[in-house]
Every structure is written in structure tokens, then in C-alpha cells.
Design a protein around this motif. Structure first.
Motif, PDB file in Angstrom:
ATOM      1  N   ASP A 178      -2.000   9.205   0.608  1.00  0.00           N
ATOM      2  CA  ASP A 178      -0.543   9.245   0.479  1.00  0.00           C
ATOM      3  C   ASP A 178       0.051   7.849   0.580  1.00  0.00           C
ATOM      4  N   LEU A 179       1.319   7.740   0.206  1.00  0.00           N
ATOM      5  CA  LEU A 179       2.003   6.450   0.198  1.00  0.00           C
ATOM      6  C   LEU A 179       2.309   5.954   1.602  1.00  0.00           C
ATOM      7  N   GLU A 180       2.501   6.870   2.519  1.00  0.00           N
ATOM      8  CA  GLU A 180       2.796   6.482   3.903  1.00  0.00           C
ATOM      9  C   GLU A 180       1.679   5.616   4.475  1.00  0.00           C
ATOM     10  N   ALA A 181       0.438   5.860   4.021  1.00  0.00           N
ATOM     11  CA  ALA A 181      -0.710   5.118   4.537  1.00  0.00           C
ATOM     12  C   ALA A 181      -0.643   3.632   4.207  1.00  0.00           C
ATOM     13  N   ILE A 182       0.131   3.274   3.181  1.00  0.00           N
ATOM     14  CA  ILE A 182       0.279   1.861   2.816  1.00  0.00           C
ATOM     15  C   ILE A 182       0.803   1.055   3.998  1.00  0.00           C
ATOM     16  N   TYR A 183       1.687   1.677   4.767  1.00  0.00           N
ATOM     17  CA  TYR A 183       2.354   0.969   5.863  1.00  0.00           C
ATOM     18  C   TYR A 183       1.739   1.257   7.225  1.00  0.00           C
ATOM     19  N   GLU A 184       0.648   2.010   7.241  1.00  0.00           N
ATOM     20  CA  GLU A 184       0.065   2.419   8.527  1.00  0.00           C
ATOM     21  C   GLU A 184      -0.275   1.214   9.407  1.00  0.00           C
ATOM     22  N   THR A 185      -0.807   0.176   8.799  1.00  0.00           N
ATOM     23  CA  THR A 185      -1.090  -1.055   9.528  1.00  0.00           C
ATOM     24  C   THR A 185      -0.078  -2.104   9.094  1.00  0.00           C
ATOM     25  N   PRO A 186       0.876  -2.461   9.943  1.00  0.00           N
ATOM     26  CA  PRO A 186       1.909  -3.439   9.554  1.00  0.00           C
ATOM     27  C   PRO A 186       1.302  -4.803   9.250  1.00  0.00           C
ATOM     28  N   TYR A 187       1.848  -5.462   8.245  1.00  0.00           N
ATOM     29  CA  TYR A 187       1.428  -6.820   7.932  1.00  0.00           C
ATOM     30  C   TYR A 187       2.286  -7.770   8.760  1.00  0.00           C
ATOM     31  N   VAL A 188       1.644  -8.626   9.536  1.00  0.00           N
ATOM     32  CA  VAL A 188       2.356  -9.552  10.414  1.00  0.00           C
ATOM     33  C   VAL A 188       2.189 -10.965   9.868  1.00  0.00           C
ATOM     34  N   LYS A 189       3.278 -11.544   9.393  1.00  0.00           N
ATOM     35  CA  LYS A 189       3.212 -12.916   8.891  1.00  0.00           C
ATOM     36  C   LYS A 189       3.545 -13.881  10.027  1.00  0.00           C
ATOM     37  N   GLY A 190       3.535 -15.175   9.715  1.00  0.00           N
ATOM     38  CA  GLY A 190       3.872 -16.181  10.722  1.00  0.00           C
ATOM     39  C   GLY A 190       2.694 -17.083  11.049  1.00  0.00           C
ATOM     40  N   SER A 211     -14.726  -8.296  16.225  1.00  0.00           N
ATOM     41  CA  SER A 211     -15.726  -7.557  16.989  1.00  0.00           C
ATOM     42  C   SER A 211     -15.800  -6.121  16.475  1.00  0.00           C
ATOM     43  N   ASP A 212     -16.977  -5.532  16.576  1.00  0.00           N
ATOM     44  CA  ASP A 212     -17.199  -4.164  16.118  1.00  0.00           C
ATOM     45  C   ASP A 212     -16.659  -3.199  17.166  1.00  0.00           C
ATOM     46  N   ALA A 213     -15.433  -2.723  16.907  1.00  0.00           N
ATOM     47  CA  ALA A 213     -14.800  -1.859  17.898  1.00  0.00           C
ATOM     48  C   ALA A 213     -14.340  -0.552  17.265  1.00  0.00           C
ATOM     49  N   GLY A 214     -15.094  -0.023  16.320  1.00  0.00           N
ATOM     50  CA  GLY A 214     -14.742   1.243  15.687  1.00  0.00           C
ATOM     51  C   GLY A 214     -14.053   1.030  14.352  1.00  0.00           C
ATOM     52  N   ALA A 215     -13.201   1.985  13.995  1.00  0.00           N
ATOM     53  CA  ALA A 215     -12.518   1.954  12.706  1.00  0.00           C
ATOM     54  C   ALA A 215     -11.648   0.702  12.580  1.00  0.00           C
ATOM     55  N   ILE A 216     -11.659   0.111  11.397  1.00  0.00           N
ATOM     56  CA  ILE A 216     -10.889  -1.108  11.146  1.00  0.00           C
ATOM     57  C   ILE A 216      -9.742  -0.791  10.195  1.00  0.00           C
ATOM     58  N   HIS A 217      -8.555  -1.220  10.564  1.00  0.00           N
ATOM     59  CA  HIS A 217      -7.382  -1.034   9.716  1.00  0.00           C
ATOM     60  C   HIS A 217      -6.825  -2.413   9.385  1.00  0.00           C
ATOM     61  N   GLU A 218      -6.732  -2.707   8.093  1.00  0.00           N
ATOM     62  CA  GLU A 218      -6.295  -4.025   7.654  1.00  0.00           C
ATOM     63  C   GLU A 218      -5.066  -3.893   6.766  1.00  0.00           C
ATOM     64  N   ALA A 219      -4.001  -4.572   7.125  1.00  0.00           N
ATOM     65  CA  ALA A 219      -2.749  -4.485   6.378  1.00  0.00           C
ATOM     66  C   ALA A 219      -2.959  -4.901   4.929  1.00  0.00           C
ATOM     67  N   GLY A 220      -2.549  -4.027   4.014  1.00  0.00           N
ATOM     68  CA  GLY A 220      -2.661  -4.325   2.603  1.00  0.00           C
ATOM     69  C   GLY A 220      -3.922  -3.812   1.949  1.00  0.00           C
ATOM     70  N   ARG A 221      -4.885  -3.349   2.738  1.00  0.00           N
ATOM     71  CA  ARG A 221      -6.129  -2.844   2.172  1.00  0.00           C
ATOM     72  C   ARG A 221      -5.943  -1.450   1.553  1.00  0.00           C
ATOM     73  N   PRO A 273      15.387   9.389   2.319  1.00  0.00           N
ATOM     74  CA  PRO A 273      13.938   9.174   2.290  1.00  0.00           C
ATOM     75  C   PRO A 273      13.505   8.109   3.290  1.00  0.00           C
ATOM     76  N   PRO A 274      12.268   8.125   3.712  1.00  0.00           N
ATOM     77  CA  PRO A 274      11.762   7.081   4.615  1.00  0.00           C
ATOM     78  C   PRO A 274      11.950   5.713   3.976  1.00  0.00           C
ATOM     79  N   PRO A 275      12.265   4.681   4.766  1.00  0.00           N
ATOM     80  CA  PRO A 275      12.495   3.335   4.212  1.00  0.00           C
ATOM     81  C   PRO A 275      11.354   2.831   3.341  1.00  0.00           C
ATOM     82  N   GLY A 276      10.117   3.094   3.772  1.00  0.00           N
ATOM     83  CA  GLY A 276       8.980   2.612   3.003  1.00  0.00           C
ATOM     84  C   GLY A 276       8.878   3.231   1.627  1.00  0.00           C
ATOM     85  N   LEU A 277       9.400   4.431   1.470  1.00  0.00           N
ATOM     86  CA  LEU A 277       9.436   5.101   0.173  1.00  0.00           C
ATOM     87  C   LEU A 277      10.664   4.678  -0.621  1.00  0.00           C
ATOM     88  N   ALA A 278      11.806   4.590   0.062  1.00  0.00           N
ATOM     89  CA  ALA A 278      13.066   4.256  -0.609  1.00  0.00           C
ATOM     90  C   ALA A 278      13.022   2.894  -1.286  1.00  0.00           C
TER      91      ALA A 278
END
Length: 296
Positions: free
Chosen positions: A109-121, A129-139, A58-63
């Protein structure tokens, strides 16, 4: 127009939440805390995983999901990879398995959870800025997954609430997340000893568990499941607090040491969102575990 990418799944009542007993790590040493953190964010490598007919894993994100969520990984001939919840419902990993109907609306679907990677650090300003669709990690939160794991109603969640002592007061927190939250407190106490300036952010906090929806939304807040905490609101910034009509501008006062303490234990920070909420942290270990996104 700004579009917020946000996915939910309507939930059915779950009789079996699969809740693990809580244990406290508040008194852990640095070495013990580090070991506990590594174990908590690393899925069981020895766990048996199903294979597809061609022998694929299975994909890592699912496993990695069974490490933190109630359910098991399955492969179905007519649906591909999925996550079977205790009631029997299977959440699809990808809604694009097989020949999808291009005319139909894609199912969450569950794959969408990981669509936008969460970057820590290091804390970096977020481009608002308003540049179209917004994807936020964890949303992207699949509500059925959360409800089956943490509780599908106020009373069910209440049954599984523990307590965490957070700088002088005991706060309700879901027992599945109590160990991680206790380790966060230990890290914050160490950070406060090194730099007392972080203390004002940790006193008079906004709260933890409360059964409610996200502001101006029908989706449940992660506070409803007892896996989120809001720090001192007077020292925070929230995107809705800006004057109407003014361009959205990211702001933050929360110190790096505070963010580091939470992220080290599987909590994501609302200060990394375009629709920022700098007082907010929520327990989402799947987004911070390297095993969930790295090829096996």
C-alpha cells in the motif's frame, strides 16, 4: 538474518503518463531558487480534495501525491482512501481498511512509503548492526505509481527524457525531474565555488538514466525512470563492496554540502540507508515535503 523491507507492485502498461513539460532553473538566483524550491516541495493548497462520508480529509501523505505523480485521490466505499491512476486502477492507501483477513498476506500500500521517515540534515553514521528487520526510508517503492508517472517501458521513458548539464556534460533525466535537478546543479556550483574540494565528487559521475533492475533483484531501479543519479564511484562507498564475511560497516566520503544541495530539492540520499550507496541520489519529493507528513 538481515531483512530488507522493500515493497513493489507489478505494473500494467500506462497510456497516459501525465508528464508535465520541463523548464530549466539552472540560472536562477538564490532568492528565485529558494522560491522555486518552496513551490516545488509544497502541494497546491487550493487543490480540491475528496472527503470521506464522515467529512474527513485524506491522509496528508496521500493528499500530496498528485503534486508529483500521475493520478488523483479517491475514496471508495469498499476500499477506503486510494490513488486512482490514469488507466483506472486504484492503489490502496492502506491495506488494513475495514476488517482485513488476518490469515492473508497484506497487500502493498501507499501508506508504507512513509512508514520509515526520511530524516535530512547533518550526516550521521548509520547503525548497520544486525538487529532484525531493517526499514530504510525511500526503499519502499510502489512500482505501479512510478511506471504510470514516468513510463512503463524503456521506450516510454525515453520519450520523456530531457537533458541536464552536470559539470560539463549533458545527462539524460526525466523531464518531470529536470527542473529540480537543474536547481541542484545551481546549488552544487555555488558550493564548489565556496569549497573546490567538492568538485572531484561531481566529475566522472557514474551516470543517470539507464533501464535496469536493482542489483540482484527483480525490482526496477529508479535509474530506469530517469530520476536518479550516481556521483563519482571512486569516491563512494557501497555496502556490497565490503569483503564477504565481514560485519557490515557504514562508510562515507561525500561532503555535507553535496548532500544538502540534493535534499533541498527533493532528492533522497542512499548514504542514509543501512544498505548504503553513497553515490546515489533519487528524486522522491514526497519524502521531503513537510506537507506530506504534518497534520492538516
Amino acid at each position: 538474518m538481515v531483512t530488507l523491507a522493500f515493497v513493489t507492485v507489478l505494473a500494467l502498461s500506462a497510456a497516459d503518463a501525465g508528464v508535465a513539460p520541463a523548464r530549466s532553473d539552472a540560472g536562477a538566483t538564490d532568492a528565485g531558487r529558494s522560491r522555486a524550491t518552496a513551490e516545488a516541495l509544497t502541494p497546491d493548497a487550493g487543490a480540491l480534495l475528496p472527503r470521506s462520508p464522515d467529512g474527513g480529509l485524506p491522509p496528508p501523505g496521500l493528499a500530496c501525491l498528485p503534486t508529483w505523480y500521475a493520478g488523483s485521490v479517491v475514496f471508495e466505499a469498499d476500499g477506503g482512501w486510494g490513488f486512482r491512476l490514469p488507466p483506472g486502477q486504484v492503489l490502496p492507501w492502506s491495506s488494513h481498511h475495514g476488517e482485513a483477513d488476518s490469515e492473508s498476506e497484506a497487500a502493498p500500500d501507499l501508506e508504507a512509503i512513509y512508514e520509515t521517515p526520511y530524516v535530512k540534515g547533518p550526516i550521521v553514521p548509520v547503525d548497520t548492526s544486525d538487529a532484525g528487520a531493517i526499514h530504510e526510508a525511500g526503499r519502499v517503492r510502489v512500482e505501479q505509481l512510478f511506471m504510470t508517472t514516468y513510463g512503463a517501458s524503456l521506450s516510454e521513458v525515453q520519450t520523456h527524457l530531457g537533458r541536464v548539464r552536470f559539470f560539463g556534460l549533458r545527462w539524460p533525466f526525466h523531464e518531470r525531474a529536470v527542473p529540480a535537478m537543474s536547481r541542484v546543479v545551481s546549488r552544487l556550483e555555488a558550493a564548489a565555488k565556496e569549497d573546490p574540494k567538492v568538485l572531484p565528487f561531481l566529475h566522472d559521475i557514474g551516470g543517470t538514466w539507464t533501464w535496469r533492475h536493482i542489483a540482484r533483484s527483480r525490482a526496477l531501479s529508479t535509474h530506469a525512470w530517469g530520476i536518479a543519479i550516481d556521483l563519482n564511484a571512486d569516491r563512494a562507498h557501497y555496502w556490497r563492496w565490503q569483503r564477504r564475511g565481514e560485519p557490515l560497516r557504514w562508510q562515507n566520503k561525500v561532503p555535507q554540502a553535496v548532500v544538502d544541495a540534493f535534499e533541498a530539492e527533493g532528492f533522497i540520499w542512499g548514504g542514509r540507508w543501512v544498505h548504503f550507496d553513497t553515490m546515489h541520489f533519487e528524486y522522491r519529493p514526497e519524502l521531503l515535503s513537510p506537507t506530506c507528513r504534518e497534520p492538516r
